[in-house]
Scaffold this motif. Structure first.
Motif, PDB file in Angstrom:
ATOM      1  N   GLY A 102       0.815  -1.208   0.000  1.00 47.69           N
ATOM      2  CA  GLY A 102       0.000   0.000   0.000  1.00 47.69           C
ATOM      3  C   GLY A 102       0.848   1.257   0.000  1.00 47.69           C
ATOM      4  N   GLU A 103       2.138   1.104   0.159  1.00 47.74           N
ATOM      5  CA  GLU A 103       3.064   2.245   0.143  1.00 47.74           C
ATOM      6  C   GLU A 103       3.688   2.453  -1.236  1.00 47.74           C
ATOM      7  OE1 GLU A 103       3.458   4.278   2.785  1.00 47.74           O
ATOM      8  OE2 GLU A 103       1.896   3.046   3.713  1.00 47.74           O
ATOM      9  N   GLU A 104       3.380   1.608  -2.187  1.00 45.28           N
ATOM     10  CA  GLU A 104       3.983   1.682  -3.517  1.00 45.28           C
ATOM     11  C   GLU A 104       3.515   2.936  -4.259  1.00 45.28           C
ATOM     12  OE1 GLU A 104       3.849  -2.474  -2.155  1.00 45.28           O
ATOM     13  OE2 GLU A 104       2.292  -0.973  -2.373  1.00 45.28           O
ATOM     14  N   SER A 105       4.331   3.400  -5.175  1.00 46.84           N
ATOM     15  CA  SER A 105       3.957   4.541  -6.008  1.00 46.84           C
ATOM     16  C   SER A 105       3.204   4.096  -7.253  1.00 46.84           C
ATOM     17  CB  SER A 105       5.209   5.326  -6.418  1.00 46.84           C
ATOM     18  OG  SER A 105       6.065   4.502  -7.199  1.00 46.84           O
ATOM     19  N   TRP A 106       3.043   2.798  -7.431  1.00 50.48           N
ATOM     20  CA  TRP A 106       2.328   2.247  -8.570  1.00 50.48           C
ATOM     21  C   TRP A 106       1.057   1.556  -8.098  1.00 50.48           C
ATOM     22  CZ3 TRP A 106       6.991   0.450  -6.775  1.00 50.48           C
ATOM     23  CH2 TRP A 106       6.988  -0.829  -6.185  1.00 50.48           C
ATOM     24  N   VAL A 107       0.178   1.272  -9.062  1.00 47.87           N
ATOM     25  CA  VAL A 107      -1.075   0.580  -8.776  1.00 47.87           C
ATOM     26  C   VAL A 107      -1.064  -0.729  -9.563  1.00 47.87           C
ATOM     27  CG1 VAL A 107      -3.590   0.692  -8.916  1.00 47.87           C
ATOM     28  CG2 VAL A 107      -2.274   2.782  -8.501  1.00 47.87           C
ATOM     29  N   VAL A 108      -1.325  -1.829  -8.889  1.00 51.44           N
ATOM     30  CA  VAL A 108      -1.374  -3.131  -9.557  1.00 51.44           C
ATOM     31  C   VAL A 108      -2.801  -3.372 -10.038  1.00 51.44           C
ATOM     32  CG1 VAL A 108      -0.931  -5.597  -9.374  1.00 51.44           C
ATOM     33  CG2 VAL A 108       0.466  -3.986  -8.050  1.00 51.44           C
ATOM     34  N   LEU A 109      -2.910  -3.678 -11.324  1.00 45.93           N
ATOM     35  CA  LEU A 109      -4.198  -3.943 -11.959  1.00 45.93           C
ATOM     36  C   LEU A 109      -4.130  -5.273 -12.684  1.00 45.93           C
ATOM     37  CD1 LEU A 109      -4.653  -0.376 -13.494  1.00 45.93           C
ATOM     38  CD2 LEU A 109      -5.862  -1.296 -11.507  1.00 45.93           C
ATOM     39  N   ALA A 110      -5.272  -5.724 -13.170  1.00 46.12           N
ATOM     40  CA  ALA A 110      -5.329  -6.922 -14.007  1.00 46.12           C
ATOM     41  C   ALA A 110      -6.219  -6.622 -15.201  1.00 46.12           C
ATOM     42  CB  ALA A 110      -5.861  -8.115 -13.226  1.00 46.12           C
ATOM     43  N   ASP A 111      -5.863  -7.190 -16.350  1.00 43.85           N
ATOM     44  CA  ASP A 111      -6.692  -7.037 -17.547  1.00 43.85           C
ATOM     45  C   ASP A 111      -7.900  -7.971 -17.445  1.00 43.85           C
ATOM     46  OD1 ASP A 111      -5.949  -9.641 -18.457  1.00 43.85           O
ATOM     47  OD2 ASP A 111      -4.499  -8.872 -19.888  1.00 43.85           O
ATOM     48  N   PRO A 112      -8.788  -7.989 -18.422  1.00 43.07           N
ATOM     49  CA  PRO A 112     -10.001  -8.811 -18.321  1.00 43.07           C
ATOM     50  C   PRO A 112      -9.767 -10.317 -18.153  1.00 43.07           C
ATOM     51  CG  PRO A 112     -10.338  -7.116 -19.943  1.00 43.07           C
ATOM     52  CD  PRO A 112      -8.882  -7.052 -19.548  1.00 43.07           C
ATOM     53  N   GLU A 113      -8.555 -10.809 -18.437  1.00 39.11           N
ATOM     54  CA  GLU A 113      -8.263 -12.228 -18.225  1.00 39.11           C
ATOM     55  C   GLU A 113      -7.414 -12.461 -16.984  1.00 39.11           C
ATOM     56  OE1 GLU A 113      -7.204 -14.726 -21.445  1.00 39.11           O
ATOM     57  OE2 GLU A 113      -8.857 -14.003 -22.686  1.00 39.11           O
ATOM     58  N   GLY A 114      -7.194 -11.423 -16.193  1.00 34.35           N
ATOM     59  CA  GLY A 114      -6.466 -11.587 -14.943  1.00 34.35           C
ATOM     60  C   GLY A 114      -4.965 -11.406 -15.044  1.00 34.35           C
ATOM     61  N   ASN A 115      -4.450 -10.956 -16.180  1.00 34.12           N
ATOM     62  CA  ASN A 115      -3.015 -10.726 -16.334  1.00 34.12           C
ATOM     63  C   ASN A 115      -2.645  -9.418 -15.632  1.00 34.12           C
ATOM     64  OD1 ASN A 115      -2.545 -12.992 -18.188  1.00 34.12           O
ATOM     65  ND2 ASN A 115      -3.829 -11.796 -19.559  1.00 34.12           N
ATOM     66  N   GLU A 116      -1.761  -9.517 -14.647  1.00 39.34           N
ATOM     67  CA  GLU A 116      -1.393  -8.347 -13.872  1.00 39.34           C
ATOM     68  C   GLU A 116      -0.546  -7.383 -14.688  1.00 39.34           C
ATOM     69  OE1 GLU A 116      -0.532 -11.487 -12.744  1.00 39.34           O
ATOM     70  OE2 GLU A 116      -1.881 -11.804 -11.059  1.00 39.34           O
ATOM     71  N   PHE A 117      -0.743  -6.108 -14.430  1.00 39.88           N
ATOM     72  CA  PHE A 117       0.117  -5.060 -14.964  1.00 39.88           C
ATOM     73  C   PHE A 117       0.118  -3.915 -13.976  1.00 39.88           C
ATOM     74  CE2 PHE A 117      -4.049  -3.961 -16.594  1.00 39.88           C
ATOM     75  CZ  PHE A 117      -4.084  -2.576 -16.667  1.00 39.88           C
ATOM     76  N   CYS A 118       1.112  -3.049 -14.058  1.00 41.21           N
ATOM     77  CA  CYS A 118       1.222  -1.949 -13.105  1.00 41.21           C
ATOM     78  C   CYS A 118       1.061  -0.614 -13.806  1.00 41.21           C
ATOM     79  CB  CYS A 118       2.586  -1.989 -12.408  1.00 41.21           C
ATOM     80  SG  CYS A 118       2.786  -3.413 -11.321  1.00 41.21           S
ATOM     81  N   LEU A 119       0.320   0.252 -13.153  1.00 34.60           N
ATOM     82  CA  LEU A 119       0.186   1.638 -13.590  1.00 34.60           C
ATOM     83  C   LEU A 119       1.154   2.460 -12.766  1.00 34.60           C
ATOM     84  CD1 LEU A 119      -1.139   4.016 -15.067  1.00 34.60           C
ATOM     85  CD2 LEU A 119      -2.903   4.005 -13.276  1.00 34.60           C
ATOM     86  N   LEU A 120       2.167   3.009 -13.429  1.00 36.75           N
ATOM     87  CA  LEU A 120       3.165   3.833 -12.768  1.00 36.75           C
ATOM     88  C   LEU A 120       2.708   5.282 -12.746  1.00 36.75           C
ATOM     89  CD1 LEU A 120       6.327   2.363 -14.546  1.00 36.75           C
ATOM     90  CD2 LEU A 120       5.183   1.521 -12.487  1.00 36.75           C
ATOM     91  N   ARG A 121       3.439   6.120 -12.062  1.00 39.53           N
ATOM     92  CA  ARG A 121       3.162   7.553 -12.089  1.00 39.53           C
ATOM     93  C   ARG A 121       3.572   8.122 -13.438  1.00 39.53           C
ATOM     94  NH1 ARG A 121       6.409   9.368  -6.939  1.00 39.53           N
ATOM     95  NH2 ARG A 121       7.801   7.993  -8.018  1.00 39.53           N
ATOM     96  N   LYS A 122       3.025   9.281 -13.779  1.00 35.42           N
ATOM     97  CA  LYS A 122       3.393   9.960 -15.021  1.00 35.42           C
ATOM     98  C   LYS A 122       4.876  10.310 -14.972  1.00 35.42           C
ATOM     99  CE  LYS A 122       2.342  13.829 -17.985  1.00 35.42           C
ATOM    100  NZ  LYS A 122       1.541  15.020 -18.216  1.00 35.42           N
ATOM    101  N   ARG A 123       5.564  10.026 -16.053  1.00 36.51           N
ATOM    102  CA  ARG A 123       6.982  10.373 -16.150  1.00 36.51           C
ATOM    103  C   ARG A 123       7.087  11.792 -16.691  1.00 36.51           C
ATOM    104  NH1 ARG A 123      10.321   5.204 -16.600  1.00 36.51           N
ATOM    105  NH2 ARG A 123       9.079   3.990 -15.164  1.00 36.51           N
ATOM    106  N   LEU A 124       7.978  12.569 -16.130  1.00 40.39           N
ATOM    107  CA  LEU A 124       8.160  13.951 -16.567  1.00 40.39           C
ATOM    108  C   LEU A 124       9.000  14.026 -17.810  1.00 40.39           C
ATOM    109  CD1 LEU A 124       8.724  15.561 -13.090  1.00 40.39           C
ATOM    110  CD2 LEU A 124       6.599  15.426 -14.371  1.00 40.39           C
TER     111      LEU A 124
END
Length: 124
Positions: A102-124
């Motif tokens: 819960g302290e991470e700067s990213w958010v862990v998500l899954a696509d419609p088939e359950g494949n995990e991917f991470c949403l990072l912060r916007k890069r400058l």
């Protein structure tokens, strides 16, 4: 000269559905379909061979076992992380728990088939 990643292949049950999802996430378009039901997606202006890799959504009926050993990280290019999270959830992503604190700067998500991917912060 070094190699570069030109394509990533993701095994899935429904290539058409995942192509729709990942096209929405990445701003990609469908580049091709083969007779086996596989779908290739990629950048609209570059296609295969450009600077960004294409994704091959390859039909497979094999059950997935556990967390994928490789996952995709994405970061917003034109909005902040919170706005992008809303957009991805509306596109069909769901929150995923892979043991984050819960302290991470990213958010862990899954696509419609359950494949995990991470949403990072916007890069400058």
């Amino acid at each position: 000269m070094a190699c570069r990643i030109s394509e990533l292949v993701l095994l899935c049950r429904d290539p058409e559905r995942l192509a729709e999802f990942w096209c929405e996430v990445l701003g990609y378009v469908v580049l091709g379909r083969d007779d086996d039901g596989d779908v290739e997606i990629g950048p609209p202006d570059e296609g295969f061979g450009g600077l960004q890799p294409v994704l091959i959504l390859s039909r497979s009926d094999q059950p997935r076992r556990g967390q994928l050993p490789l996952h995709i990280d994405v970061n917003p290019s034109d909005r902040d992380q919170d706005a992008e999270l809303e957009r991805l959830l509306a596109a069909g992503a769901v929150h995923a728990d892979v043991g984050q604190t819960g302290e991470e700067s990213w958010v862990v998500l899954a696509d419609p088939e359950g494949n995990e991917f991470c949403l990072l912060r916007k890069r400058l």
